[in-house]
Design a protein around this motif. Structure first.
Motif, PDB file in Angstrom:
ATOM      1  N   ALA A  61       0.833  -1.207   0.000  1.00  0.00           N
ATOM      2  CA  ALA A  61       0.000   0.000   0.000  1.00  0.00           C
ATOM      3  C   ALA A  61       0.864   1.252   0.000  1.00  0.00           C
ATOM      4  O   ALA A  61       0.505   2.269  -0.601  1.00  0.00           O
ATOM      5  N   LEU A  62       2.008   1.184   0.661  1.00  0.00           N
ATOM      6  CA  LEU A  62       2.922   2.323   0.669  1.00  0.00           C
ATOM      7  C   LEU A  62       3.424   2.627  -0.737  1.00  0.00           C
ATOM      8  O   LEU A  62       3.479   3.794  -1.145  1.00  0.00           O
ATOM      9  N   ARG A  63       3.789   1.595  -1.488  1.00  0.00           N
ATOM     10  CA  ARG A  63       4.277   1.822  -2.852  1.00  0.00           C
ATOM     11  C   ARG A  63       3.205   2.487  -3.710  1.00  0.00           C
ATOM     12  O   ARG A  63       3.497   3.397  -4.497  1.00  0.00           O
ATOM     13  N   THR A  64       1.961   2.035  -3.563  1.00  0.00           N
ATOM     14  CA  THR A  64       0.870   2.652  -4.327  1.00  0.00           C
ATOM     15  C   THR A  64       0.696   4.116  -3.943  1.00  0.00           C
ATOM     16  O   THR A  64       0.566   4.999  -4.805  1.00  0.00           O
ATOM     17  N   ALA A  65       0.695   4.392  -2.642  1.00  0.00           N
ATOM     18  CA  ALA A  65       0.535   5.771  -2.171  1.00  0.00           C
ATOM     19  C   ALA A  65       1.688   6.650  -2.632  1.00  0.00           C
ATOM     20  O   ALA A  65       1.493   7.820  -2.999  1.00  0.00           O
ATOM     21  N   LEU A  73      -8.348  15.685  -6.817  1.00  0.00           N
ATOM     22  CA  LEU A  73      -7.731  16.564  -7.808  1.00  0.00           C
ATOM     23  C   LEU A  73      -7.801  15.927  -9.190  1.00  0.00           C
ATOM     24  O   LEU A  73      -7.500  14.735  -9.351  1.00  0.00           O
ATOM     25  N   PRO A  74      -8.205  16.688 -10.194  1.00  0.00           N
ATOM     26  CA  PRO A  74      -8.325  16.130 -11.548  1.00  0.00           C
ATOM     27  C   PRO A  74      -6.974  15.653 -12.075  1.00  0.00           C
ATOM     28  O   PRO A  74      -5.935  16.280 -11.828  1.00  0.00           O
ATOM     29  N   ASP A  75      -7.002  14.530 -12.767  1.00  0.00           N
ATOM     30  CA  ASP A  75      -5.816  13.948 -13.410  1.00  0.00           C
ATOM     31  C   ASP A  75      -4.766  13.454 -12.415  1.00  0.00           C
ATOM     32  O   ASP A  75      -3.636  13.145 -12.806  1.00  0.00           O
ATOM     33  N   LEU A  76      -5.115  13.393 -11.132  1.00  0.00           N
ATOM     34  CA  LEU A  76      -4.184  12.879 -10.127  1.00  0.00           C
ATOM     35  C   LEU A  76      -4.918  11.835  -9.292  1.00  0.00           C
ATOM     36  O   LEU A  76      -5.578  12.144  -8.293  1.00  0.00           O
ATOM     37  N   THR A  77      -4.807  10.605  -9.709  1.00  0.00           N
ATOM     38  CA  THR A  77      -5.532   9.515  -9.064  1.00  0.00           C
ATOM     39  C   THR A  77      -5.144   9.377  -7.599  1.00  0.00           C
ATOM     40  O   THR A  77      -3.957   9.339  -7.254  1.00  0.00           O
ATOM     41  N   GLY A  78      -6.161   9.324  -6.739  1.00  0.00           N
ATOM     42  CA  GLY A  78      -5.930   9.091  -5.322  1.00  0.00           C
ATOM     43  C   GLY A  78      -5.459  10.295  -4.542  1.00  0.00           C
ATOM     44  O   GLY A  78      -5.164  10.177  -3.338  1.00  0.00           O
ATOM     45  N   VAL A  79      -5.386  11.461  -5.178  1.00  0.00           N
ATOM     46  CA  VAL A  79      -4.875  12.661  -4.517  1.00  0.00           C
ATOM     47  C   VAL A  79      -6.013  13.658  -4.321  1.00  0.00           C
ATOM     48  O   VAL A  79      -6.798  13.910  -5.237  1.00  0.00           O
ATOM     49  N   HIS A  80      -6.079  14.232  -3.117  1.00  0.00           N
ATOM     50  CA  HIS A  80      -7.137  15.188  -2.783  1.00  0.00           C
ATOM     51  C   HIS A  80      -6.537  16.529  -2.377  1.00  0.00           C
ATOM     52  O   HIS A  80      -5.388  16.611  -1.925  1.00  0.00           O
ATOM     53  N   ASP A  81      -7.351  17.539  -2.518  1.00  0.00           N
ATOM     54  CA  ASP A  81      -6.980  18.837  -1.976  1.00  0.00           C
ATOM     55  C   ASP A  81      -6.920  18.733  -0.450  1.00  0.00           C
ATOM     56  O   ASP A  81      -7.710  18.008   0.167  1.00  0.00           O
ATOM     57  N   LEU A  82      -5.969  19.427   0.162  1.00  0.00           N
ATOM     58  CA  LEU A  82      -5.866  19.452   1.625  1.00  0.00           C
ATOM     59  C   LEU A  82      -6.421  20.797   2.080  1.00  0.00           C
ATOM     60  O   LEU A  82      -5.862  21.849   1.767  1.00  0.00           O
ATOM     61  N   THR A  83      -7.529  20.747   2.823  1.00  0.00           N
ATOM     62  CA  THR A  83      -8.244  21.989   3.132  1.00  0.00           C
ATOM     63  C   THR A  83      -7.942  22.559   4.509  1.00  0.00           C
ATOM     64  O   THR A  83      -8.142  23.752   4.735  1.00  0.00           O
ATOM     65  N   ALA A  84      -7.478  21.724   5.458  1.00  0.00           N
ATOM     66  CA  ALA A  84      -7.225  22.264   6.799  1.00  0.00           C
ATOM     67  C   ALA A  84      -6.359  21.317   7.612  1.00  0.00           C
ATOM     68  O   ALA A  84      -6.404  20.095   7.436  1.00  0.00           O
ATOM     69  N   PHE A  85      -5.562  21.915   8.503  1.00  0.00           N
ATOM     70  CA  PHE A  85      -4.819  21.169   9.517  1.00  0.00           C
ATOM     71  C   PHE A  85      -5.519  21.370  10.857  1.00  0.00           C
ATOM     72  O   PHE A  85      -5.980  22.472  11.163  1.00  0.00           O
ATOM     73  N   VAL A  86      -5.578  20.321  11.655  1.00  0.00           N
ATOM     74  CA  VAL A  86      -6.208  20.389  12.973  1.00  0.00           C
ATOM     75  C   VAL A  86      -5.181  19.959  14.012  1.00  0.00           C
ATOM     76  O   VAL A  86      -4.581  18.887  13.896  1.00  0.00           O
ATOM     77  N   GLU A  87      -4.965  20.799  15.026  1.00  0.00           N
ATOM     78  CA  GLU A  87      -4.019  20.457  16.091  1.00  0.00           C
ATOM     79  C   GLU A  87      -4.520  19.245  16.878  1.00  0.00           C
ATOM     80  O   GLU A  87      -5.689  18.867  16.791  1.00  0.00           O
ATOM     81  N   LYS A  88      -3.633  18.645  17.663  1.00  0.00           N
ATOM     82  CA  LYS A  88      -4.005  17.479  18.465  1.00  0.00           C
ATOM     83  C   LYS A  88      -5.239  17.811  19.308  1.00  0.00           C
ATOM     84  O   LYS A  88      -5.218  18.757  20.101  1.00  0.00           O
ATOM     85  N   PRO A  89      -6.315  17.041  19.153  1.00  0.00           N
ATOM     86  CA  PRO A  89      -7.578  17.389  19.820  1.00  0.00           C
ATOM     87  C   PRO A  89      -7.703  16.749  21.200  1.00  0.00           C
ATOM     88  O   PRO A  89      -6.927  15.866  21.574  1.00  0.00           O
ATOM     89  N   ASP A  90      -8.719  17.195  21.948  1.00  0.00           N
ATOM     90  CA  ASP A  90      -9.061  16.486  23.177  1.00  0.00           C
ATOM     91  C   ASP A  90      -9.877  15.248  22.806  1.00  0.00           C
ATOM     92  O   ASP A  90     -10.190  15.011  21.631  1.00  0.00           O
ATOM     93  N   ALA A  91     -10.247  14.444  23.790  1.00  0.00           N
ATOM     94  CA  ALA A  91     -10.889  13.153  23.515  1.00  0.00           C
ATOM     95  C   ALA A  91     -12.223  13.313  22.795  1.00  0.00           C
ATOM     96  O   ALA A  91     -12.532  12.559  21.858  1.00  0.00           O
ATOM     97  N   ALA A  92     -13.019  14.289  23.212  1.00  0.00           N
ATOM     98  CA  ALA A  92     -14.333  14.476  22.591  1.00  0.00           C
ATOM     99  C   ALA A  92     -14.196  14.888  21.132  1.00  0.00           C
ATOM    100  O   ALA A  92     -14.892  14.367  20.247  1.00  0.00           O
ATOM    101  N   VAL A 150      -2.766  12.395   0.145  1.00  0.00           N
ATOM    102  CA  VAL A 150      -3.090  11.057  -0.353  1.00  0.00           C
ATOM    103  C   VAL A 150      -3.649  10.264   0.825  1.00  0.00           C
ATOM    104  O   VAL A 150      -2.897   9.902   1.736  1.00  0.00           O
ATOM    105  N   PRO A 151      -4.967  10.018   0.867  1.00  0.00           N
ATOM    106  CA  PRO A 151      -5.519   9.178   1.938  1.00  0.00           C
ATOM    107  C   PRO A 151      -4.980   7.757   1.793  1.00  0.00           C
ATOM    108  O   PRO A 151      -4.949   7.204   0.685  1.00  0.00           O
ATOM    109  N   ALA A 152      -4.532   7.172   2.886  1.00  0.00           N
ATOM    110  CA  ALA A 152      -3.890   5.863   2.792  1.00  0.00           C
ATOM    111  C   ALA A 152      -4.158   5.047   4.043  1.00  0.00           C
ATOM    112  O   ALA A 152      -4.395   5.585   5.123  1.00  0.00           O
ATOM    113  N   ASP A 153      -4.113   3.744   3.857  1.00  0.00           N
ATOM    114  CA  ASP A 153      -4.235   2.802   4.975  1.00  0.00           C
ATOM    115  C   ASP A 153      -2.997   1.915   4.918  1.00  0.00           C
ATOM    116  O   ASP A 153      -2.977   0.892   4.240  1.00  0.00           O
ATOM    117  N   LEU A 154      -1.951   2.338   5.612  1.00  0.00           N
ATOM    118  CA  LEU A 154      -0.642   1.701   5.490  1.00  0.00           C
ATOM    119  C   LEU A 154      -0.282   0.840   6.693  1.00  0.00           C
ATOM    120  O   LEU A 154       0.820   0.306   6.749  1.00  0.00           O
TER     121      LEU A 154
END
Length: 375
Positions: free
Chosen positions: A26-30, A66-85, A168-172
């Motif tokens: 899966a890593l090679r594909t990503a 993203l068009p013409d880029l298989t498996g790749v998405h736009d990254l819209t936001a970063f979220v800091e380490k959250p609390d449990a909820a 690239v969303p991945a399950d590695l």
């Protein structure tokens, strides 16, 4: 910068040393997907699909593909380490991914992004690279310039500021092995859930991580404990407090403890030395010199040295005299005498060095000649 000198369009993969990845296929594909996006000018990261609410990781939000880029998405936001909820919501909404901290981009893109968003970092590193020195297989950057670079991660420096971020969303089978508890999580366990590494004895223990790099270590009647024994320190903590090791290190640094900044084994261009025993006015070290290498020609004002060769052959220069020492032979080097040890052989040279005197700091080395430019 160094890569860009010869291959500005080379694709770089930046990753932390403590990442564990189980699914290499899966890593090679990503990676293939990320490389294609990087060549299109994107700053690409891998977003790991959450398997649980996790407060120890940051999160990223994926946007449209993203068009013409298989498996790749736009990254819209970063979220800091959250609390449990908050972590429970992020892990289940289908839009958020764990931030792996890995990035794929070209050298050209990296320089352009640092120029645009973190020029102070780029200027300091550029000066450091310009003053670099080659040391065997290593490139040693000029330290004074490098020290002026702002202390900032690539996430804050460019990833959260660029207009070209992608994911690239991945399950590695990925884990950020940034704590002892994470290491317990990915390790093979016995029937009681324990992980034992080294000379370890367990009795009535459950779900513990116990590691010894030397002496026999016995743990009895504990649950969910972390016990780590090394040559110069012992750590005992509950797995729930594994992240608190940072606080311990901060306390050690504040009190000026050497254990916070260095190990017993110190590497040098010629090999390494390792502290074995320290006492009042004496110290015993193991010195390992690689074939064809030699120490600087130097002297000490506060210590004398006794050497015994345990493996290999030593060529010793004592003032103007040259001697060969073979296995089981030794030599005394008085205080103030200029000397050097070299390994003329084809196998590593190992010495046992006994230092005696009033002070053993590294600043009691007066170098007269040095092959590695340290004068």
């Amino acid at each position: 910068l160094i890569v860009a000198e010869t291959s500005p369009d080379a694709v770089l993969w930046m990753m932390a040393a403590d990442s564990a990845i189980a699914d290499t296929a899966a890593l090679r594909t990503a990676l293939d997907q990320a490389v294609a996006a990087a060549r299109a000018g994107r700053v690409v990261t891998f977003g790991m699909k959450p398997t649980r609410p996790e407060t120890g990781y940051g999160y990223i939000e994926q946007g449209d593909g993203l068009p013409d880029l298989t498996g790749v998405h736009d990254l819209t936001a970063f979220v800091e380490k959250p609390d449990a909820a908050r972590a429970a919501i992020l892990a289940s909404d289908g839009r958020h991914l764990w931030n792996s901290g890995m990035y794929v981009l070209t050298a050209r893109t990296a320089l352009a992004e640092f120029e645009a968003h973190a020029p102070a970092v780029l200027d300091a590193v550029r000066a450091s690279v310009a003053g670099r020195a080659q040391d065997l297989d290593f490139i040693r950057l000029e330290p004074k310039s490098f020290a002026t670079a702002p202390d900032i991660s690539i996430d804050y420096a460019i990833a959260e500021r660029t207009h070209h971020a992608a994911v690239v969303p991945a399950d590695l089978g990925w884990s950020d092995v940034g704590s002892w508890d994470a290491l317990w999580d990915i390790s093979d366990k016995d029937a009681q859930g324990n992980v034992a590494v080294g000379d370890v004895v367990l009795a009535s223990a459950e779900n513990c991580y116990v590691r010894s790099d030397g002496i026999v270590t016995a743990v009895s009647g504990l649950s969910d404990a972390i016990v780590v024994v090394t040559g110069d320190a012992v750590l005992v903590t509950h797995r729930d407090h594994a992240q608190d090791v940072k606080k311990v290190v901060e306390q050690l640094r504040a009190s000026g403890r050497q254990e916070a900044v260095s190990h017993r084994r110190s590497y040098r261009p010629w090999g390494f030395y390792e502290s074995l025993i320290e006492g009042d006015r004496f110290e015993v070290k193991r010195v390992h010199i690689m074939p064809g290498e030699r120490l600087s020609f130097h002297k000490h004002f506060h210590r004398a040295e006794h050497w015994v060769v345990v493996a290999g052959t030593a060529e010793v220069t004592r003032e103007t005299e040259r001697l060969l020492l073979r296995e089981n032979e030794g030599l005394y080097m008085p205080l103030g005498v200029a000397h050097r040890v070299a390994n003329p052989g084809r196998i590593p040279l190992t010495l046992i060095e006994v230092r005696t005197g009033s002070y053993f700091g590294e600043d009691d080395i007066v170098r007269l000649e040095d092959d590695y430019g340290r004068i």
